[in-house]
Motif scaffolding. Structure first.
Motif, short mmCIF file in Angstrom:
data_model
loop_
_atom_site.label_atom_id
_atom_site.label_comp_id
_atom_site.label_asym_id
_atom_site.label_seq_id
_atom_site.Cartn_x
_atom_site.Cartn_y
_atom_site.Cartn_z
N LEU A 161 0.81 -1.22 0.00
CA LEU A 161 0.00 0.00 0.00
C LEU A 161 0.84 1.27 0.00
O LEU A 161 0.32 2.36 0.23
N ALA A 162 2.15 1.15 -0.25
CA ALA A 162 3.04 2.31 -0.14
C ALA A 162 2.61 3.45 -1.04
O ALA A 162 2.60 4.62 -0.63
N ARG A 163 2.24 3.16 -2.25
CA ARG A 163 1.88 4.22 -3.18
C ARG A 163 0.61 4.94 -2.73
O ARG A 163 0.52 6.17 -2.80
N ALA A 164 -0.38 4.19 -2.26
CA ALA A 164 -1.63 4.80 -1.82
C ALA A 164 -1.43 5.72 -0.62
O ALA A 164 -2.10 6.75 -0.49
N PHE A 165 -0.50 5.35 0.26
CA PHE A 165 -0.30 6.10 1.50
C PHE A 165 0.78 7.17 1.40
O PHE A 165 1.04 7.88 2.38
N LEU A 166 1.43 7.32 0.24
CA LEU A 166 2.52 8.28 0.13
C LEU A 166 2.10 9.71 0.47
O LEU A 166 2.82 10.40 1.22
N PRO A 167 0.95 10.24 0.00
CA PRO A 167 0.56 11.60 0.40
C PRO A 167 0.39 11.75 1.90
O PRO A 167 0.77 12.78 2.48
N ALA A 168 -0.18 10.74 2.57
CA ALA A 168 -0.34 10.81 4.03
C ALA A 168 1.02 10.78 4.72
O ALA A 168 1.24 11.48 5.72
N VAL A 189 -7.05 11.67 -3.39
CA VAL A 189 -7.12 11.04 -2.07
C VAL A 189 -5.92 11.46 -1.26
O VAL A 189 -4.79 11.01 -1.51
N ARG A 190 -6.14 12.34 -0.30
CA ARG A 190 -5.07 12.76 0.60
C ARG A 190 -5.69 13.45 1.81
O ARG A 190 -6.82 13.92 1.76
N PRO A 191 -4.96 13.50 2.92
CA PRO A 191 -5.49 14.19 4.11
C PRO A 191 -5.75 15.65 3.81
O PRO A 191 -5.02 16.29 3.04
N ASP A 192 -6.81 16.19 4.41
CA ASP A 192 -7.16 17.61 4.26
C ASP A 192 -7.07 18.26 5.62
O ASP A 192 -7.81 17.91 6.53
N PRO A 193 -6.15 19.24 5.81
CA PRO A 193 -6.01 19.86 7.12
C PRO A 193 -7.18 20.76 7.48
O PRO A 193 -7.30 21.20 8.62
N GLY A 194 -8.05 21.08 6.55
CA GLY A 194 -9.24 21.83 6.89
C GLY A 194 -9.15 23.32 6.62
O GLY A 194 -10.08 24.05 6.88
N TYR A 195 -8.04 23.79 6.11
CA TYR A 195 -7.91 25.21 5.81
C TYR A 195 -6.90 25.42 4.70
O TYR A 195 -6.16 24.49 4.35
#
Length: 443
Positions: free
Chosen positions: A287-294, A437-443
Motif C-alpha cells: 500500500l506504499a503508493r496509496a499512502f505516500l501523500p499521508a 485522495v489525501r489528508p485535508d487539514p481543513g484550511y
C-alpha cells in the motif's frame, strides 16, 4: 499485557438461523450500527471475535471532538455530538460523556494562525463555535500550568467520555432491544448467492442475512480481501496511560509533547501529543503508493520500526475457505505492548508543564492499533462489487467520538433511507475512481 479493564458483558449463546443484518465487530461503530438497526425494527446479529470493545474502542483517548477534524467529517460529527448528549438516557447506562471542552495548544504565532484558520474555515456552521483563546482566559482553563503558550484553539462543546464504558453500554442496549450479540464468535467469511450477500459463515455455524456490515477496525482489510474487496488500510500503534486522581484541569489539552483528559474517577488519560508507532509489515509495501501523500503530511509524528508484527502478519493467510480456522480466531484481542519511549517522554513533559502531576502515579498503560486510510477519513459505504456488503472502518483515530453518528449513517445505508449526512466523502470507490485522495487539514 492486559488492556483496559472492561465491564462484564453477557453474551448470547445461540446463533440465529436468519437475521436481516449481520454486523461484524463489537467496537463502538459496530455496536452503534446494531443499536440503530434494531431500534428501527430490523433483526440483527452482532458478532465479535473476542470481547465487546476489546480493541481500539476501549484504548483510545476518550475525546469527543469537532475541533481539528477534517472538514469532510464535520457534518457527521455534529450528528454524533447530538447523539452523545442522549446516549446515557437511551442506553440506561453510564458513558461518562461530558461537554467539558478541548484545547489545542499553540506554541508559536504560526500555530495560532493555523488553528485560527481552521476555526474561520468552519465559521457559521451549526454547532461549531471554536475560537482562539489566550491570556487570562487560557489561564482559567488551564490552572497551574507551567507551559508557555501563545494561545490555544478552544471548542467548549467538545468533550470526553469513558471508552471502557461507552461501547459496552451501546452493545448491551442493542441486545436488550432485541439484537443477538455473540462474543468469542468470529465471522470467517461471507456467504454469497448469485454474487450478492446471502449471509455469513461464523466459527459456530452459518447465518442467512440480507446485509452484512463490516466494522472490524484493524481487521477489516484482511476480511475484505478474502471476499475480493480491495480496502486500503494500515495500522498505527498509539500508547495511552492512566493516572491516579489529581486536582488538575477539567478541560482536555493537546500539545506537541503530551495530551490529557480528565477521567470520571479524577485521574487522567495521558498520551503523546504527536508520536505514533508504525510497524513495518508486508502491507506497508503493498500500500506504499496509496499512502505516500499521508506519509508526506504526517512523517514527523510517525516512528517506524521493524518488529515481530512483520512475521505475524506475513504468516497470516490472505485467502481461506469458510471451513478453515482464521486469524480472527487465533487472535481474539489485539493487545500490543505500549511504547515505553512514548510513555516516558509524554509523562516527563506533562510534569514539567503541570507540576500538579508530580503527585500522580501511573497505574496502567496500554496500546491500541488504529485503523487508518490514505486520506485519514473513514470508509462508510456500500460495496458496489458485492451487493449487500457494507463497510464502516478506517476511522484513523477519530472513531470513538464519531462512532454513534457513523452507526446512524450506516443504518441509513443498510435500510435505504435518507442518509443523516451526505455519505459521498466516505465512499469506498474514492480509492479506485481517480479521486484526489489525501489528508485535508481543513484550511
Amino acid at each position: 499485557m492486559p488492556g483496559p479493564t472492561l465491564p462484564p458483558f453477557e453474551s448470547d449463546h445461540r446463533l440465529p438461523d436468519r437475521v436481516d443484518t449481520v454486523v461484524i465487530g463489537g467496537g463502538i461503530v459496530g455496536a452503534s450500527t446494531a443499536l440503530e438497526l434494531v431500534e428501527r425494527g430490523q433483526s440483527v446479529l452482532l458478532c465479535e471475535k473476542g470481547q465487546i470493545a476489546g480493541e481500539q474502542s476501549s484504548r483510545n483517548w476518550g475525546w469527543v471532538r469537532l475541533s481539528q477534524r477534517d472538514p469532510r467529517e464535520i457534518p457527521l460529527m455534529i450528528e454524533s455530538i447530538r447523539l452523545w448528549h442522549g446516549l446515557e438516557a437511551r442506553t440506561g447506562q453510564r458513558t461518562g460523556y461530558r461537554a467539558s471542552g478541548i484545547l489545542f495548544g499553540c506554541r508559536s504565532e504560526r500555530e495560532v494562525e493555523n488553528n485560527g484558520a481552521w476555526a474561520r474555515h468552519l465559521e457559521g456552521r451549526d454547532s461549531v463555535n471554536a475560537r482562539i483563546v489566550s491570556g487570562s482566559e487560557l489561564d482559567t482553563l488551564l490552572p497551574g500550568r507551567n507551559l508557555a503558550l501563545k494561545g490555544a484553539l478552544y471548542s467548549p462543546t467538545d468533550g470526553r467520555a469513558e471508552p471502557q464504558w461507552a461501547t459496552t453500554a451501546i452493545a448491551d442496549a442493542a441486545r436488550r432491544a432485541g439484537a443477538t450479540v455473540m462474543t468469542s464468535c468470529a465471522v470467517r467469511s461471507l456467504y454469497l448467492e448469485a454474487g450478492r450477500v446471502a449471509g455469513v459463515v461464523t466459527e459456530k455455524g452459518r447465518v442467512r442475512a440480507d446485509a452484512v456490515v463490516l466494522a472490524a477496525g484493524a481487521w477489516s482489510r484482511l476480511f475484505a480481501g478474502n471476499s475480493g474487496v480491495a480496502l486500503p488500510q494500515l495500522k498505527v500503534l498509539n500508547t495511552v496511560m492512566r493516572t491516579t486522581p489529581v486536582d488538575g484541569p477539567e478541560t482536555a489539552l493537546w500539545s506537541d509533547e503530551f495530551a490529557f483528559r480528565k477521567r470520571v474517577d479524577g485521574g487522567y488519560s495521558v498520551a503523546s501529543g504527536h508520536e505514533n508507532t508504525v510497524d513495518i509489515v508486508p502491507d506497508s509495501f503493498r500500500l506504499a503508493r496509496a499512502f505516500l501523500p499521508a506519509l508526506r503530511a504526517e512523517w514527523r509524528s510517525l516512528r517506524f520500526r521493524l518488529s515481530s508484527r512483520w512475521g505475524e502478519e506475513a504468516a497470516q493467510a490472505r485467502r481461506w475457505r469458510p471451513d478453515e480456522m482464521t486469524a480472527f480466531e487465533q487472535c481474539r484481542v489485539l493487545d500490543p505492548a505500549p511504547s515505553r519511549h512514548a510513555l516516558r517522554r509524554s509523562l516527563a513533559a506533562l510534569r514539567r508543564a503541570f507540576p500538579i502531576f508530580e503527585q500522580a502515579d501511573v497505574v496502567q498503560s496500554w496500546a491500541g492499533m488504529i485503523d487508518v486510510t490514505p486520506d485519514a477519513v473513514p470508509v462508510i459505504s456500500g460495496v458496489d462489487t458485492v451487493p449487500g456488503l457494507f463497510i464502516a472502518t478506517g476511522f484513523s483515530g477519530h472513531g470513538f467520538g464519531i462512532g454513534p453518528g457513523a452507526g446512524c449513517l450506516m443504518a441509513d445505508m443498510v435500510m435505504g433511507t435518507a442518509p443523516v449526512v451526505d455519505p459521498t466523502p466516505f465512499r469506498l470507490s474514492r480509492f479506485h475512481d481517480g479521486s484526489r485522495v489525501r489528508p485535508d487539514p481543513g484550511y
